[in-house]
Design a protein around this motif. Structure first.
Motif, PDB file in Angstrom:
ATOM      1  N   SER A  32     -40.443  13.428  18.961  1.00 62.39           N
ATOM      2  CA  SER A  32     -40.670  13.338  16.833  1.00 62.39           C
ATOM      3  C   SER A  32     -42.049  14.333  16.601  1.00 62.39           C
ATOM      4  CB  SER A  32     -41.651  11.912  16.681  1.00 62.39           C
ATOM      5  OG  SER A  32     -41.761  12.336  15.373  1.00 62.39           O
ATOM      6  N   LEU A  33     -42.621  14.166  18.547  1.00 65.76           N
ATOM      7  CA  LEU A  33     -44.196  15.213  17.775  1.00 65.76           C
ATOM      8  C   LEU A  33     -43.547  16.256  17.913  1.00 65.76           C
ATOM      9  CD1 LEU A  33     -47.162  13.489  19.441  1.00 65.76           C
ATOM     10  CD2 LEU A  33     -46.789  14.193  17.169  1.00 65.76           C
ATOM     11  N   SER A  34     -42.301  16.707  19.263  1.00 65.54           N
ATOM     12  CA  SER A  34     -42.075  17.728  19.813  1.00 65.54           C
ATOM     13  C   SER A  34     -40.879  18.743  18.692  1.00 65.54           C
ATOM     14  CB  SER A  34     -40.981  17.288  20.778  1.00 65.54           C
ATOM     15  OG  SER A  34     -41.957  17.066  22.052  1.00 65.54           O
ATOM     16  N   PHE A  35     -39.885  17.484  18.085  1.00 71.91           N
ATOM     17  CA  PHE A  35     -38.796  18.160  17.076  1.00 71.91           C
ATOM     18  C   PHE A  35     -40.733  19.088  15.939  1.00 71.91           C
ATOM     19  CE2 PHE A  35     -34.935  15.614  18.300  1.00 71.91           C
ATOM     20  CZ  PHE A  35     -35.298  16.307  18.964  1.00 71.91           C
ATOM     21  N   GLY A  36     -41.142  18.300  15.512  1.00 69.15           N
ATOM     22  CA  GLY A  36     -42.196  18.345  14.515  1.00 69.15           C
ATOM     23  C   GLY A  36     -42.702  19.363  14.677  1.00 69.15           C
ATOM     24  N   LEU A  37     -42.966  19.970  16.247  1.00 64.62           N
ATOM     25  CA  LEU A  37     -43.554  21.159  16.498  1.00 64.62           C
ATOM     26  C   LEU A  37     -42.557  21.930  16.153  1.00 64.62           C
ATOM     27  CD1 LEU A  37     -46.334  20.257  18.826  1.00 64.62           C
ATOM     28  CD2 LEU A  37     -46.295  21.136  17.024  1.00 64.62           C
ATOM     29  N   VAL A  38     -42.203  22.182  16.824  1.00 63.15           N
ATOM     30  CA  VAL A  38     -40.286  22.985  16.452  1.00 63.15           C
ATOM     31  C   VAL A  38     -39.875  23.640  14.968  1.00 63.15           C
ATOM     32  CG1 VAL A  38     -37.815  23.633  16.929  1.00 63.15           C
ATOM     33  CG2 VAL A  38     -39.487  22.372  18.959  1.00 63.15           C
ATOM     34  N   LEU A  39     -40.023  22.075  14.103  1.00 67.20           N
ATOM     35  CA  LEU A  39     -39.615  22.413  13.188  1.00 67.20           C
ATOM     36  C   LEU A  39     -40.244  22.747  12.029  1.00 67.20           C
ATOM     37  CD1 LEU A  39     -37.591  19.316  11.959  1.00 67.20           C
ATOM     38  CD2 LEU A  39     -36.702  20.934  12.366  1.00 67.20           C
ATOM     39  N   LEU A  40     -41.823  23.075  11.735  1.00 66.28           N
ATOM     40  CA  LEU A  40     -42.903  23.478  11.721  1.00 66.28           C
ATOM     41  C   LEU A  40     -43.120  25.045  11.936  1.00 66.28           C
ATOM     42  CD1 LEU A  40     -45.438  22.953   9.997  1.00 66.28           C
ATOM     43  CD2 LEU A  40     -46.540  23.208  11.969  1.00 66.28           C
ATOM     44  N   ALA A  41     -42.248  25.668  13.248  1.00 63.40           N
ATOM     45  CA  ALA A  41     -42.918  26.442  13.697  1.00 63.40           C
ATOM     46  C   ALA A  41     -41.074  28.067  13.549  1.00 63.40           C
ATOM     47  CB  ALA A  41     -42.505  26.934  15.219  1.00 63.40           C
ATOM     48  N   THR A  42     -39.964  26.780  13.423  1.00 59.49           N
ATOM     49  CA  THR A  42     -38.805  26.986  12.720  1.00 59.49           C
ATOM     50  C   THR A  42     -38.918  27.695  10.865  1.00 59.49           C
ATOM     51  OG1 THR A  42     -37.788  25.804  12.117  1.00 59.49           O
ATOM     52  CG2 THR A  42     -36.979  26.643  13.473  1.00 59.49           C
ATOM     53  N   GLY A  43     -40.558  26.919  10.402  1.00 63.50           N
ATOM     54  CA  GLY A  43     -40.155  26.845   9.046  1.00 63.50           C
ATOM     55  C   GLY A  43     -42.237  27.974   8.094  1.00 63.50           C
ATOM     56  N   LEU A  44     -41.859  28.560   9.742  1.00 63.54           N
ATOM     57  CA  LEU A  44     -43.258  28.852   9.284  1.00 63.54           C
ATOM     58  C   LEU A  44     -41.962  30.722   9.185  1.00 63.54           C
ATOM     59  CD1 LEU A  44     -45.444  27.630  11.486  1.00 63.54           C
ATOM     60  CD2 LEU A  44     -46.053  27.668   9.135  1.00 63.54           C
ATOM     61  N   ASN A  86     -37.599  23.026   6.373  1.00 67.20           N
ATOM     62  CA  ASN A  86     -38.207  22.852   7.981  1.00 67.20           C
ATOM     63  C   ASN A  86     -40.015  22.431   7.867  1.00 67.20           C
ATOM     64  OD1 ASN A  86     -35.824  23.016   9.122  1.00 67.20           O
ATOM     65  ND2 ASN A  86     -36.270  24.977   8.944  1.00 67.20           N
ATOM     66  N   LEU A  87     -40.936  23.346   6.633  1.00 67.87           N
ATOM     67  CA  LEU A  87     -42.278  23.232   7.084  1.00 67.87           C
ATOM     68  C   LEU A  87     -41.858  21.871   6.848  1.00 67.87           C
ATOM     69  CD1 LEU A  87     -43.577  26.254   5.189  1.00 67.87           C
ATOM     70  CD2 LEU A  87     -43.593  25.342   7.209  1.00 67.87           C
ATOM     71  N   THR A  88     -41.475  20.969   5.383  1.00 69.17           N
ATOM     72  CA  THR A  88     -41.701  19.837   5.121  1.00 69.17           C
ATOM     73  C   THR A  88     -41.352  18.646   6.474  1.00 69.17           C
ATOM     74  OG1 THR A  88     -41.748  19.997   2.535  1.00 69.17           O
ATOM     75  CG2 THR A  88     -41.077  18.027   3.366  1.00 69.17           C
ATOM     76  N   ALA A  89     -40.002  18.715   7.278  1.00 73.44           N
ATOM     77  CA  ALA A  89     -39.632  17.840   8.169  1.00 73.44           C
ATOM     78  C   ALA A  89     -40.769  18.601   9.729  1.00 73.44           C
ATOM     79  CB  ALA A  89     -38.425  18.720   8.369  1.00 73.44           C
ATOM     80  N   GLY A  90     -41.487  19.328   9.317  1.00 77.33           N
ATOM     81  CA  GLY A  90     -42.649  19.324  10.499  1.00 77.33           C
ATOM     82  C   GLY A  90     -43.833  18.918  10.320  1.00 77.33           C
ATOM     83  N   VAL A  91     -43.873  18.188   9.263  1.00 73.81           N
ATOM     84  CA  VAL A  91     -45.275  17.676   9.077  1.00 73.81           C
ATOM     85  C   VAL A  91     -44.758  16.584   8.549  1.00 73.81           C
ATOM     86  CG1 VAL A  91     -46.603  17.006   7.112  1.00 73.81           C
ATOM     87  CG2 VAL A  91     -46.303  19.892   7.612  1.00 73.81           C
ATOM     88  N   VAL A  92     -43.539  16.356   8.330  1.00 78.57           N
ATOM     89  CA  VAL A  92     -43.426  14.561   8.629  1.00 78.57           C
ATOM     90  C   VAL A  92     -42.875  13.599   9.915  1.00 78.57           C
ATOM     91  CG1 VAL A  92     -41.126  12.994   7.628  1.00 78.57           C
ATOM     92  CG2 VAL A  92     -42.042  15.098   6.531  1.00 78.57           C
ATOM     93  N   PHE A  93     -41.715  14.942  10.856  1.00 75.43           N
ATOM     94  CA  PHE A  93     -41.496  14.432  11.947  1.00 75.43           C
ATOM     95  C   PHE A  93     -43.520  14.653  12.765  1.00 75.43           C
ATOM     96  CE2 PHE A  93     -37.812  15.524  11.523  1.00 75.43           C
ATOM     97  CZ  PHE A  93     -37.238  14.417  12.908  1.00 75.43           C
ATOM     98  N   LEU A  94     -44.542  15.333  12.887  1.00 73.55           N
ATOM     99  CA  LEU A  94     -45.561  14.788  13.169  1.00 73.55           C
ATOM    100  C   LEU A  94     -46.563  13.525  12.790  1.00 73.55           C
ATOM    101  CD1 LEU A  94     -46.721  18.790  13.250  1.00 73.55           C
ATOM    102  CD2 LEU A  94     -46.418  17.364  14.967  1.00 73.55           C
TER     103      LEU A  94
END
Length: 156
Positions: A119-131, A84-92
Motif C-alpha cells: 500500500s505504501l509503495s503503490f501510494g508513492l508511485v501513484l503520487l509520483a505519477t500524479g505529480l 493519481n494524486l488523490t489515490a497516492g494520498v489515500v494509499f499512503l
C-alpha cells in the motif's frame, strides 16, 4: 506554491505505471472476492489473494478502486492527474493507519505487514505519477520548456 510540470515528456510512462497498478488492484480485488465469497464481510482469517491477506470488504473496495484507477489512466485529460494524486494520498494514509492497528481488532481490512508495504509503495508511485501527469495548452508547455532550458543554461 507547488509547481506541477506541464506536458512532461515521461507522461506516457507514468500513465502506464498508474494503469499497471490499477490493473493489479483490480485483479487482486476480483481474485480476493472469489476467494472470500461466503465469508463474513470483515473476516480476519488467513485468506490470501496474489500474496496479500484480504477479506471480502477489502476485496470489494479493491475492485472499485482498481477500476477507478484504470479509468483515470486511460483518460488523456487532467482527470488522471487529480485521480493519481488523490489515490497516492489515500494509499499512503490507509497504509499508515492500518499499520497502526495491525495487531488489534480494529484491523477491519485484514491487513498484514506485506499489505502495508504494498500500500505504501503503490501510494508513492501513484503520487509520483500524479505529480508528472498534468497536461496543459501549448502555451503552458512552451513556457515550461523555456523555464527548463533557462534553468539549465543559468547553472553553467
Amino acid at each position: 506554491m507547488a509547481h506541477f510540470p506541464v506536458n512532461h515528456p515521461a507522461r506516457p510512462l507514468f500513465r502506464v505505471l498508474a494503469g499497471l497498478i490499477g490493473l493489479y488492484i483490480l485483479v487482486f480485488g476480483v481474485y480476493g472476492t472469489v476467494a472470500t465469497w461466503g465469508k463474513p464481510l470483515f473476516d480476519r482469517s488467513d485468506t490470501h489473494a496474489l500474496g496479500l491477506r484480504t477479506n471480502l470488504a477489502f476485496a470489494l473496495v479493491s475492485v472499485v478502486f482498481g477500476a477507478v484507477l484504470l479509468v483515470g489512466a486511460s483518460r488523456r485529460t487532467n482527470l488522471g492527474h487529480y485521480m493519481n494524486l488523490t489515490a497516492g494520498v489515500v494509499f499512503l494514509v490507509t497504509g499508515l493507519l492500518m499499520m497502526s492497528v495491525l495487531q488489534t481488532s480494529a484491523n477491519f481490512l485484514n491487513f498484514s505487514m506485506s499489505t502495508v508495504i504494498v500500500s505504501l509503495s503503490f501510494g508513492l508511485v501513484l503520487l509520483a505519477t500524479g505529480l508528472y501527469d498534468r497536461i496543459g495548452p501549448a502555451e503552458h508547455a512552451a513556457a515550461e520548456e523555456r523555464r527548463r532550458r533557462h534553468t539549465i543554461a543559468g547553472n553553467r
